[in-house]
Design a protein around this motif. Structure first.
Motif, mmCIF file in Angstrom:
data_model
loop_
_atom_site.group_PDB
_atom_site.id
_atom_site.type_symbol
_atom_site.label_atom_id
_atom_site.label_comp_id
_atom_site.label_asym_id
_atom_site.label_seq_id
_atom_site.Cartn_x
_atom_site.Cartn_y
_atom_site.Cartn_z
ATOM 1 N N LYS A 199 0.842 -1.203 0.000
ATOM 2 C CA LYS A 199 0.000 0.000 0.000
ATOM 3 C C LYS A 199 0.878 1.255 0.000
ATOM 4 O O LYS A 199 0.623 2.207 -0.734
ATOM 5 C CB LYS A 199 -0.931 0.004 1.218
ATOM 6 C CG LYS A 199 -1.968 1.125 1.155
ATOM 7 C CD LYS A 199 -2.970 1.038 2.271
ATOM 8 C CE LYS A 199 -4.103 2.029 2.099
ATOM 9 N NZ LYS A 199 -3.732 3.368 1.629
ATOM 10 N N GLN A 200 1.944 1.227 0.820
ATOM 11 C CA GLN A 200 2.860 2.365 0.884
ATOM 12 C C GLN A 200 3.550 2.598 -0.463
ATOM 13 O O GLN A 200 3.700 3.726 -0.917
ATOM 14 C CB GLN A 200 3.911 2.131 1.978
ATOM 15 C CG GLN A 200 3.351 2.214 3.385
ATOM 16 C CD GLN A 200 4.378 1.820 4.437
ATOM 17 O OE1 GLN A 200 5.450 1.299 4.121
ATOM 18 N NE2 GLN A 200 4.061 2.052 5.700
ATOM 19 N N LYS A 205 5.700 5.063 -4.314
ATOM 20 C CA LYS A 205 6.634 4.559 -5.351
ATOM 21 C C LYS A 205 8.100 4.780 -4.963
ATOM 22 O O LYS A 205 8.932 5.139 -5.793
ATOM 23 C CB LYS A 205 6.355 5.247 -6.701
ATOM 24 C CG LYS A 205 4.957 5.007 -7.262
ATOM 25 C CD LYS A 205 4.772 3.584 -7.718
ATOM 26 C CE LYS A 205 3.460 3.363 -8.441
ATOM 27 N NZ LYS A 205 2.262 3.503 -7.629
ATOM 28 N N GLU A 206 8.461 4.549 -3.712
ATOM 29 C CA GLU A 206 9.846 4.723 -3.259
ATOM 30 C C GLU A 206 10.625 3.422 -3.405
ATOM 31 O O GLU A 206 10.141 2.351 -3.048
ATOM 32 C CB GLU A 206 9.867 5.186 -1.796
ATOM 33 C CG GLU A 206 9.362 6.599 -1.605
ATOM 34 C CD GLU A 206 9.340 7.026 -0.138
ATOM 35 O OE1 GLU A 206 9.790 6.231 0.719
ATOM 36 O OE2 GLU A 206 8.871 8.141 0.140
ATOM 37 N N GLU A 207 11.859 3.535 -3.908
ATOM 38 C CA GLU A 207 12.703 2.359 -4.141
ATOM 39 C C GLU A 207 12.979 1.599 -2.832
ATOM 40 O O GLU A 207 13.032 0.365 -2.820
ATOM 41 C CB GLU A 207 14.031 2.818 -4.778
ATOM 42 C CG GLU A 207 15.008 1.701 -5.089
ATOM 43 C CD GLU A 207 14.503 0.709 -6.131
ATOM 44 O OE1 GLU A 207 15.135 -0.356 -6.269
ATOM 45 O OE2 GLU A 207 13.484 0.979 -6.797
ATOM 46 N N LYS A 208 13.144 2.338 -1.758
ATOM 47 C CA LYS A 208 13.418 1.723 -0.450
ATOM 48 C C LYS A 208 12.283 0.751 -0.064
ATOM 49 O O LYS A 208 12.519 -0.354 0.427
ATOM 50 C CB LYS A 208 13.536 2.827 0.611
ATOM 51 C CG LYS A 208 13.776 2.314 2.021
ATOM 52 C CD LYS A 208 13.650 3.455 3.027
ATOM 53 C CE LYS A 208 13.541 2.902 4.431
ATOM 54 N NZ LYS A 208 13.140 3.931 5.400
ATOM 55 N N ILE A 209 11.042 1.160 -0.324
ATOM 56 C CA ILE A 209 9.884 0.315 0.010
ATOM 57 C C ILE A 209 9.862 -0.914 -0.893
ATOM 58 O O ILE A 209 9.582 -2.021 -0.445
ATOM 59 C CB ILE A 209 8.566 1.110 -0.117
ATOM 60 C CG1 ILE A 209 8.563 2.317 0.822
ATOM 61 C CG2 ILE A 209 7.360 0.207 0.203
ATOM 62 C CD1 ILE A 209 7.393 3.271 0.638
ATOM 63 N N ARG A 210 10.202 -0.716 -2.177
ATOM 64 C CA ARG A 210 10.215 -1.846 -3.113
ATOM 65 C C ARG A 210 11.208 -2.917 -2.668
ATOM 66 O O ARG A 210 10.934 -4.120 -2.744
ATOM 67 C CB ARG A 210 10.576 -1.357 -4.524
ATOM 68 C CG ARG A 210 10.356 -2.412 -5.609
ATOM 69 C CD ARG A 210 10.888 -1.952 -6.949
ATOM 70 N NE ARG A 210 12.334 -1.858 -6.966
ATOM 71 C CZ ARG A 210 13.164 -2.898 -7.071
ATOM 72 N NH1 ARG A 210 12.681 -4.122 -7.161
ATOM 73 N NH2 ARG A 210 14.472 -2.717 -7.086
#
Length: 226
Positions: A199-200, A205-210
């Motif tokens: 969801k975040q 769309k942050e690379e860290k979250i991916r």
């Protein structure tokens, strides 16, 4: 517990509303809230996430007294002839009979009717889905983790039939997938994490979250293999 298909309106261009239409009806008559529910089409249901386009369905059940909702009746009347000619309907203004409307309001697993890869997600917001989707009357997060895993998808592919460029996830086949009831708190917690992260990522769309999603995904795979 079995699965159910999404709702067929027979006239999506009339019964499916956008955000502006929803706001208009509710502003004119707050009572309309009872009939307007969040709606998902096929592509909005993705693996561990919902990509909602903020659409809604006029969930007018058979037997509803439409005269209690004047503004909606005014909206429907110009389309009366078209609505009367639907093969799937209750009264001219309502949807066909459905015995499982209440199941949509409960926590549930949603998945695509035809899929080329695992596309199971979890809903706690009471989304009504269209006929491109099915709902699984089950809120077990471990089960969803298994179905979304490589091993789970291996069983789905080898249990369901191939049709229309993907696998048809009909309950006739899905019920034969050999998954036993076994409690794994670790798997449940990992699935909770990956739902939040997805969801975040959809929002930011942050690379860290991916990268975090990738790590949790790998942990889920290991837990499923166990």
């Amino acid at each position: 517990n079995g699965s159910n298909r999404g709702i067929l309106t027979g006239a999506d261009n009339i019964f499916i509303l956008n955000e502006d239409q929803k706001e208009y009806f509710i502003k004119k008559d707050p009572n309309c809230k009872k009939l307007i529910k969040p709606h998902l089409s096929g592509k909005e249901v993705q693996r561990y996430r919902i990509e909602s386009k903020n659409n809604y369905i006029l969930l007018i059940k058979k037997g509803t007294d439409i005269n209690e909702y004047t503004i909606i009746l005014e909206y429907l009347l110009p389309h009366k002839e078209l609505l009367e000619n639907r093969s799937d309907k209750g009264e001219w203004y309502s949807l066909r009979s459905c015995t499982y409307y209440e199941e949509f309001l409960k926590p549930k697993i949603i998945y695509g009717k035809v899929a080329t890869g695992p596309r199971f997600t979890f809903d706690t917001e009471g989304f009504i889905v269209n006929t491109s989707n099915y709902i699984l009357r089950n809120s077990n997060l471990e089960l969803m983790g298994i179905l979304n895993s490589k091993l789970g998808w291996f069983f789905v592919k080898n249990t369901c039939t191939y049709l229309n460029g993907g696998y048809g996830l009909l309950w006739t086949y899905m019920k034969n997938i050999p998954i036993t009831k076994r409690k794994s708190k670790k798997l449940e917690n990992l699935v909770k994490k990956i739902i939040i992260l997805n969801k975040q990522f959809y929002d930011k769309k942050e690379e860290k979250i991916r990268l975090e999603i990738k790590i949790i995904d790998e942990e889920i795979e290991k837990e499923v293999y166990k």
